[in-house]
Scaffold this active site. Sequence first.
Site, short mmCIF file in Angstrom:
data_model
loop_
_atom_site.label_atom_id
_atom_site.label_comp_id
_atom_site.label_asym_id
_atom_site.label_seq_id
_atom_site.Cartn_x
_atom_site.Cartn_y
_atom_site.Cartn_z
N LYS A 158 -8.85 -29.80 -16.10
CA LYS A 158 -8.22 -30.90 -15.37
C LYS A 158 -6.73 -30.93 -15.67
O LYS A 158 -6.32 -30.81 -16.82
CB LYS A 158 -8.87 -32.23 -15.78
CG LYS A 158 -8.43 -33.42 -14.94
CD LYS A 158 -9.24 -34.64 -15.31
CE LYS A 158 -8.85 -35.83 -14.43
NZ LYS A 158 -9.63 -37.04 -14.77
N ARG A 226 -22.13 -33.93 -20.23
CA ARG A 226 -20.85 -33.90 -20.95
C ARG A 226 -20.75 -35.12 -21.88
O ARG A 226 -20.33 -35.00 -23.03
CB ARG A 226 -19.72 -33.88 -19.93
CG ARG A 226 -18.30 -33.99 -20.48
CD ARG A 226 -17.33 -33.82 -19.31
NE ARG A 226 -16.00 -34.35 -19.57
CZ ARG A 226 -15.01 -33.65 -20.14
NH1 ARG A 226 -15.22 -32.40 -20.53
NH2 ARG A 226 -13.82 -34.18 -20.31
N TYR A 258 -16.67 -43.22 -26.61
CA TYR A 258 -17.97 -42.73 -27.07
C TYR A 258 -18.42 -43.43 -28.35
O TYR A 258 -19.59 -43.37 -28.70
CB TYR A 258 -17.92 -41.21 -27.28
CG TYR A 258 -17.75 -40.47 -25.98
CD1 TYR A 258 -18.78 -40.44 -25.04
CD2 TYR A 258 -16.55 -39.85 -25.65
CE1 TYR A 258 -18.62 -39.79 -23.82
CE2 TYR A 258 -16.38 -39.19 -24.44
CZ TYR A 258 -17.42 -39.17 -23.53
OH TYR A 258 -17.26 -38.54 -22.32
#
Length: 291
Positions: A158, A226, A258
């Site tokens: 990206k 992911r 996360y």
Amino acid sequence: MTHLRRRMQEDLRLRNFSERTIRHYTHTVAEFAKYFHKSPDQLGPEHVRTFLLHLLNERKLAWGTIQGARSALKFLYMRTLKQTWFDQEIIKPKVRRKLPTVWSREEVRALLDAEMNTKHRALLALYYSAGLRCQEALDLKVTDIDSKRMVIHIREGKGKFPRQVMLSPKLLEILRVYWRWRKPKAWLFQGKRPGEPLKANAVRVVCQKLRKQLGIRKPLSPHVLRHSFASHLLDTGTDLRSIQLLLGHRDLETTSRYLHVSEAWLHATPSPLDDLPIQISRTAHGGNRTA
């Protein structure tokens, strides 16, 4: 091709945007012009506002898609047409981040043990073992798997940023089985058309089929795998900075979400209630029944 479209594409390339983003931006501007049957240089703030409301209210598009359309139109008016009114007139929508969906280790194991062809197993194992984005895996070539150094080369992630991620020995075994079966020449995951990689839509179809096959209600996609990769690394003690580099995130703040879904981190953090020397009543308040 109109002069305005050509000029916008040139501006995008001069700023080193990816070809995928260039296609997306020019497609959005073409839809904008088609909606009003006029060239965008003849349209203004009210037209942009009306178009975005059309995407939201009539086409029921997701906020992420609408934000992408706004970015495309912003680039057109501010960069290509050199107009300065955009940010003042077209308010940027508030971003409401959701917690990432994470599959447990048992669910991932059931997924990779499910009945499927060797190609799909290799691809899903790759997403989980290396935390790649959907297109990053599809853009891999056979030569990007470096078994000597045990790394996977992401040539263009990206933002066109390259990086390297670990090559799991178990994944290497799975890839070798797949290679002996299909013997891919250039693209690691060949699509139906010769010389082209597998399409992202084909991967999504496979994911939906397997999710129903397993009877799991949680969404399944390359990005869910992911997320699971990152969360499970955090559970095993990997630091956030390392996970950030593996995922290719620009900001550590993006990676830190996360923490909200890491079981190990949550369980390792005691509640302040546990330190209070309060008495636990064994009967319900106002009654004589035991709890």
